[in-house]
Design a protein around this motif. Sequence first.
Motif, short mmCIF file in Angstrom:
data_model
loop_
_atom_site.label_atom_id
_atom_site.label_comp_id
_atom_site.label_asym_id
_atom_site.label_seq_id
_atom_site.Cartn_x
_atom_site.Cartn_y
_atom_site.Cartn_z
N TRP B 90 0.82 -1.22 0.00
CA TRP B 90 0.00 0.00 0.00
C TRP B 90 0.85 1.27 0.00
N ARG B 91 2.18 1.10 0.00
CA ARG B 91 3.04 2.29 -0.04
C ARG B 91 3.79 2.31 -1.36
N ASN B 92 4.06 3.51 -1.86
CA ASN B 92 4.88 3.56 -3.05
C ASN B 92 6.34 3.27 -2.68
N ILE B 93 7.18 3.15 -3.71
CA ILE B 93 8.54 2.69 -3.46
C ILE B 93 9.30 3.60 -2.50
N ILE B 94 9.18 4.91 -2.73
CA ILE B 94 9.97 5.81 -1.90
C ILE B 94 9.54 5.75 -0.44
N SER B 95 8.24 5.63 -0.18
CA SER B 95 7.86 5.59 1.23
C SER B 95 8.11 4.19 1.82
N ASN B 96 8.21 3.17 0.96
CA ASN B 96 8.68 1.88 1.45
C ASN B 96 10.13 1.98 1.91
N ILE B 97 10.95 2.69 1.14
CA ILE B 97 12.36 2.83 1.52
C ILE B 97 12.48 3.63 2.82
N GLU B 98 11.55 4.57 3.00
CA GLU B 98 11.57 5.39 4.22
C GLU B 98 11.11 4.63 5.47
N PHE B 99 10.44 3.52 5.25
CA PHE B 99 9.76 2.82 6.34
C PHE B 99 10.63 2.64 7.59
N GLY B 100 11.85 2.15 7.38
CA GLY B 100 12.73 1.87 8.53
C GLY B 100 13.15 3.11 9.29
N ALA B 113 15.08 12.66 1.68
CA ALA B 113 16.39 12.86 1.06
C ALA B 113 17.23 11.59 1.15
N ARG B 114 17.20 10.99 2.34
CA ARG B 114 17.97 9.76 2.59
C ARG B 114 17.47 8.64 1.66
N ALA B 115 16.15 8.53 1.58
CA ALA B 115 15.56 7.47 0.76
C ALA B 115 15.89 7.68 -0.72
N MET B 116 15.86 8.93 -1.16
CA MET B 116 16.17 9.24 -2.56
C MET B 116 17.61 8.83 -2.89
N GLN B 117 18.49 9.06 -1.92
CA GLN B 117 19.90 8.70 -2.09
C GLN B 117 20.03 7.19 -2.30
N GLU B 118 19.34 6.41 -1.46
CA GLU B 118 19.44 4.95 -1.58
C GLU B 118 18.76 4.45 -2.85
N LEU B 119 17.71 5.15 -3.24
CA LEU B 119 17.01 4.80 -4.47
C LEU B 119 18.00 4.86 -5.64
N LYS B 120 18.84 5.90 -5.60
CA LYS B 120 19.83 6.09 -6.65
C LYS B 120 20.89 4.98 -6.57
N HIS B 121 21.39 4.73 -5.36
CA HIS B 121 22.40 3.68 -5.18
C HIS B 121 21.91 2.35 -5.73
N CYS B 122 20.62 2.09 -5.59
CA CYS B 122 20.10 0.80 -6.00
C CYS B 122 19.51 0.86 -7.42
N HIS B 123 19.85 1.92 -8.13
CA HIS B 123 19.46 2.07 -9.55
C HIS B 123 17.95 1.96 -9.76
N LEU B 124 17.22 2.71 -8.97
CA LEU B 124 15.76 2.70 -9.12
C LEU B 124 15.23 4.10 -9.40
N GLU B 125 16.10 4.98 -9.94
CA GLU B 125 15.64 6.34 -10.22
C GLU B 125 14.40 6.30 -11.10
N GLY B 126 13.47 7.18 -10.79
CA GLY B 126 12.26 7.28 -11.61
C GLY B 126 11.16 6.33 -11.18
N PHE B 127 11.47 5.43 -10.23
CA PHE B 127 10.44 4.49 -9.79
C PHE B 127 9.89 4.84 -8.41
N ASP B 128 10.29 6.01 -7.89
CA ASP B 128 9.92 6.35 -6.52
C ASP B 128 8.43 6.39 -6.28
N GLN B 129 7.65 6.82 -7.29
CA GLN B 129 6.20 6.94 -7.08
C GLN B 129 5.43 5.68 -7.48
N GLN B 130 6.13 4.68 -7.99
CA GLN B 130 5.46 3.44 -8.40
C GLN B 130 5.08 2.62 -7.16
#
Lengths: 255, 256
Positions: B90-100, B113-130
């Motif tokens: 029920w959460r999009n990708i970025i708020s899933n990454i923020e969960f912890g 900001a922290r979650a966006m950074q990790e999103l980039k590290h894990c090569h998921l740019e552009g998928f944050d709202q999916q």
Amino acid sequence: MAQRHMTTIVSLTLLALVLLAWEFLPPALDVPRFIIPTLSDCLAEFQRMWAFEGLWTHIVSTALYTALGFAIGSLLGAVLGYLLGMSAFWEKVLSPYILALQIAPKVAFAPLFIMWFGYNSIPKLLVTVLIVFFPVLVNVLQAMRTVDRDLINLARAYNLSRLGIFWKIEMPSTVPNLMAGLRIASTLAVIGVTVGELVGGNTGLGFLISYGGGQANAAMVFNAIILLTVIGFVLYSALVRIEERVLHYLPKAHG
Amino acid sequence: MALEFRSVTKRFPTNSGEELTAVQDVNFRVEQGEFVSAVGPSGCGKSTILSMTAGLYQPTEGEVLVSGEPVKGPNTHVGFMLQKDLLLPWRNIISNIEFGLESRGVGKEQRRARAMQELKHCHLEGFDQQYPYQLSGGMRQRAALARTLAIDPEIILLDEPFSALDAQTKLLLQNSFAKTIAEAGKTTLLITHDLAEAVLMSDRILVLSERPGTVIADIKVDLPHRDEPIKRRTLPEVADYAAQLFKLLKLEEKAA
């Protein structure tokens, strides 16, 4: 898209056929109108009821109590479901009683409620609350039991409090079941109100059914049943719309 | 050192009243920045080791230490990942990454900001709202890794994170995980039943016995390219290591 078009056409054709059969079949078979009134009989009776029986007031009253009973019953059911879902002990202690109450025919309580509270709106409200309560409770409880343990462990590993686990994991996990329970409850709410109005009272569509029945006015009964169905249908459709919005994150089975 | 098991034994009560010993007298250490795999037959208590490290339950005997401190309960030093991605649907990708990060009193903007950074590290740019259902299995696991890294744990525990993936996705994901973990310099314990995977990704491999599980061998993998399993895969020595594990686990006898 063409497929959807097709279903709509066939569906409407079917409706037209049924209405035609309703209008012309009973006279052709010599069925008297106090047994099966035709479509035009019902429409004429509808106009009469609207003008002389205060039909609108009855519709509003029934719709209001359906919505109110549904809201109170499902709120109570959901709250108790979540509370019991959080406590395995109380769930075990209370589950035989819940099962017994669930099996007991709720509509049979209506005369009892009238004896207790008199000929007012409380009995029908209570029957509705009672009948709506269980499907919601049972669905929520079932969902609370089957929340993914690994998700809860994940939340624990992230140091979420018990309340945090409830709001962030358990509550959202159980929403699909809650919505399913609410959908079932919405169809039952109409039954609850109808029974309440049938048994005692002088307002509502359920009352019009017993009133019309007493006068051998089958058209009035037909109209009341149709209007009750419409009320239930509106409530159900509203819930389906809400469900689609709330559960947007679930993959859809059909494009 | 980052993680240490000191004579750890874990027994579980069973329904029949008897006790089941999952692991017995387990001793090992994982140094800072090291990537260690644990392999063993099914039911050897791999997941028990993981759960005790995560603090989900306590050892019956012995001690588990993370960064020199005994593990008393779920703690912020450890991040874990399972075969299931455990993304909240029920959460999009970025708020899933923020969960912890949410239970740590990190401000909203900082979290994002922290979650966006990790999103980039894990090569998921552009998928944050999916939403999770819109992503492939491999991408979902990368999102789960991003969530794990976002809390900046000292140790990452991986419990067969690649086992539900098809062969190609698996290779690519192993490579991507290895790179990301090496860049982040995280200490990692990987639980796996895939012997090749253990050889390709680890500095060291712990071989566990059947239940009750205990460490029967501790093999140092002396090969380059730990951060690039796809490269390491081409080295001829990989087969030797796998054969060694094969022998230790007595797979030949079992096949006979």
